[in-house]
Design an enzyme around this catalytic site. Structure first.
Site, PDB file in Angstrom:
ATOM      1  CG  LEU A 268      47.246  34.615  17.641  1.00 53.56           C
ATOM      2  CD1 LEU A 268      47.205  35.217  16.241  1.00 53.56           C
ATOM      3  CD2 LEU A 268      46.009  33.727  17.848  1.00 53.56           C
ATOM      4  CB  CYS A 278      45.905  33.785  36.295  1.00 52.42           C
ATOM      5  SG  CYS A 278      47.053  34.384  37.528  1.00 52.42           S
TER       6      CYS A 278
END
Ligand code: UGA
Length: 447
Positions: A268, A278
């Site tokens: 977060l 990725c």
């Protein structure tokens, strides 16, 4: 067990060395001659903490030029070759295809299990078995394939591989799953002696949960996990942009959200958005795979577009703060896509630098480990090793990668050398009071 690991990138090399640490006999297959030579000399082909140490601990691992008889005597073959993105969002499986031919040519035993650790589109496991089968000569049986997705993060790859949150084993046959489970038994039971510098963190003591699934589910777990984490980051970046608009502080907001156990505080951190090899590739690929089957993955597409916007927004903030970009000098602190790695793939710093250059800025960048890799890539901006030197004469500074080296810089000294005053903290990691105390102008992302 006798283990052949095909592809000595992050996943393959880390997995191979961890399995060697567990007492397995490991062979590392690598196509790139230069990489093989480095590995034989114990030299890490890329930067990853603990890699040098693990290479030195496992000089028994061999890196042969050819497959020879290695395939035939292997209990398991781990597929960890690259699956780079295609322009339309799919995955380029040419390296997996070439490997399938090599495995078939080298010959494998009936009991050999091919474990796929590369991130591959759903259905690839079944296809791989048929593909190897189609190239087999003489005795023809359908090779056993399992999917065992990898969840390690660059920069802490060894820690993640020794102490994973879970092990997912996807295969159609229970006997195949049992064999893979045996390979990772010590990791599952956590009954190995940790290497001296890679102690288990307290609280990470018990068994690692193992989830046995079908092949396609395991393949999808990998994509869905990365897509969820990437979406979580885009979500918090969207909230950070709202913070900017309403004058709230994203640090306080994400803390308040993360205290809810259902939300959880990790991933977060607002900033320039995700990068690396990725997240971007996997979110695009999942969206593409859904589209191929007639489903429009709207949430995934939004996550991608929020992520791209974060880079543009940083450029806009720099432009606003400097009164335009043309002719201005901007210094980037950090180039790699995150701290702890030399990896430049999809690094936000590269996109931002290019956007600034396109608009007429003069860009200089520094990084504690990625400079030689940036030089090799021929990046279109100046590279300076010393951060203080890099910021001399700058109109603005952007913290692009939150390397610890940049978190306690002498901002009084920096202020004296800079031409302008703007410091854009793209990772919300600097101490605002210290930067402002030096007489500079601080801007963050949603704070
Ligand atoms: C990611 C996943 O975290 C791994 O579980 C997975 O195995 C791996 O991809 C993979 O598929 O191979 P990685 O790309 O190494 O690992 O890095 P992360 O630590 O996940 O960070 C990815 C990007 O997100 C970085 O650019 C980082 O700066 C950014 N990030 C991360 C944020 O912007 N905010 C956050 O709160 C967390």
């Amino acid at each position: 067990m006798k283990v052949v690991v095909a592809g000595m990138g992050y996943v393959g090399l880390v997995t191979g060395l961890v399995l060697a640490e567990m007492g397995h006999e490991v062979v590392g297959m690598e196509k790139d001659k230069k990489k093989r030579e480095l590995l034989r000399s114990g030299i890490p082909p890329f930067y990853e903490p603990h890699l040098e140490e693990l290479l030195a601990r496992h000089t028994e691992v061999v890196y042969p030029d050819e497959w020879g008889g290695w395939g035939a005597c292997a209990d398991v073959i781990i597929v960890s070759v690259g699956t780079p993105p295609l322009p339309q969002g799919g995955s380029d499986l040419s390296q997996v295809r070439a490997l399938a031919q090599e495995i078939a040519r080298a010959g494998i035993g009936k009991e050999t299990v091919i474990i796929n650790k590369s991130t591959v589109p759903m259905g690839t496991g079944g296809w791989l078995s048929r593909e190897i089968h189609s190239h087999m000569k003489g005795q023809r049986f359908l090779p056993r394939v399992a999917s065992c997705p990898e969840f390690l993060r660059e920069g802490v790859a060894f820690y993640d591989a020794f102490y994973p949150d879970r092990i997912v084993i996807g295969a159609d046959r229970p006997t195949t799953r049992a064999k893979v489970r045996m390979l990772f038994e010590k990791i599952e039971k956590q009954n190995f002696e940790p290497p001296p510098t890679l102690e288990r963190a307290t609280g990470k003591r018990g068994r690692v949960p193992v989830l046995e699934t079908g092949l396609e589910s395991a393949e999808l777990i990998k994509y869905a996990s990365n897509a969820f984490l990437a979406t979580k980051i885009s979500f918090i970046n969207e909230v950070a942009n709202i913070c900017d608009a309403v004058g709230a502080d994203i640090g306080e907001v994400s803390k308040g959200m993360g205290l809810d156990a259902r939300i959880a505080g990790r991933f977060l951190r607002a900033g320039l958005g995700w990068g690396g090899s990725c997240f971007g590739k996997d979110v695009s690929s999942l969206s593409h795979q859904a589209a191929e089957r007639g489903y429009v993955a709207r949430l995934l597409q939004s996550a991608i577009s929020v992520n791209a916007f974060q880079r543009e927004k940083a450029v806009q903030k720099l432009a606003e703060g400097m009164g335009g970009v043309r002719g201005k000098r901007v210094t980037l602190l950090g180039i790699s896509f995150k701290p702890g790695t030399s990896d430049l793939r999809d690094a936000p710093a590269l996109t931002i630098a290019q956007k600034l250059i396109d608009r007429g800025a003069l860009v200089t960048a520094t990084d504690p480990v990625a400079l030689p890799f940036a030089r090799e890539e021929g990046v279109p901006f100046s590279l300076v090793a010393c951060p203080y030197e890099a910021m001399e004469g700058a109109d603005s500074v952007l913290l692009a990668t939150e390397w610890p080296d940049y978190l306690d810089l002498d901002w009084d000294r920096i202020k004296k050398g800079m031409r302008g005053k703007l410091v854009l903290d793209g990772r919300n990691s600097l101490d605002r009071a210290v930067v402002e105390g030096a007489g500079l102008r601080y801007k963050g992302v949603g704070r």
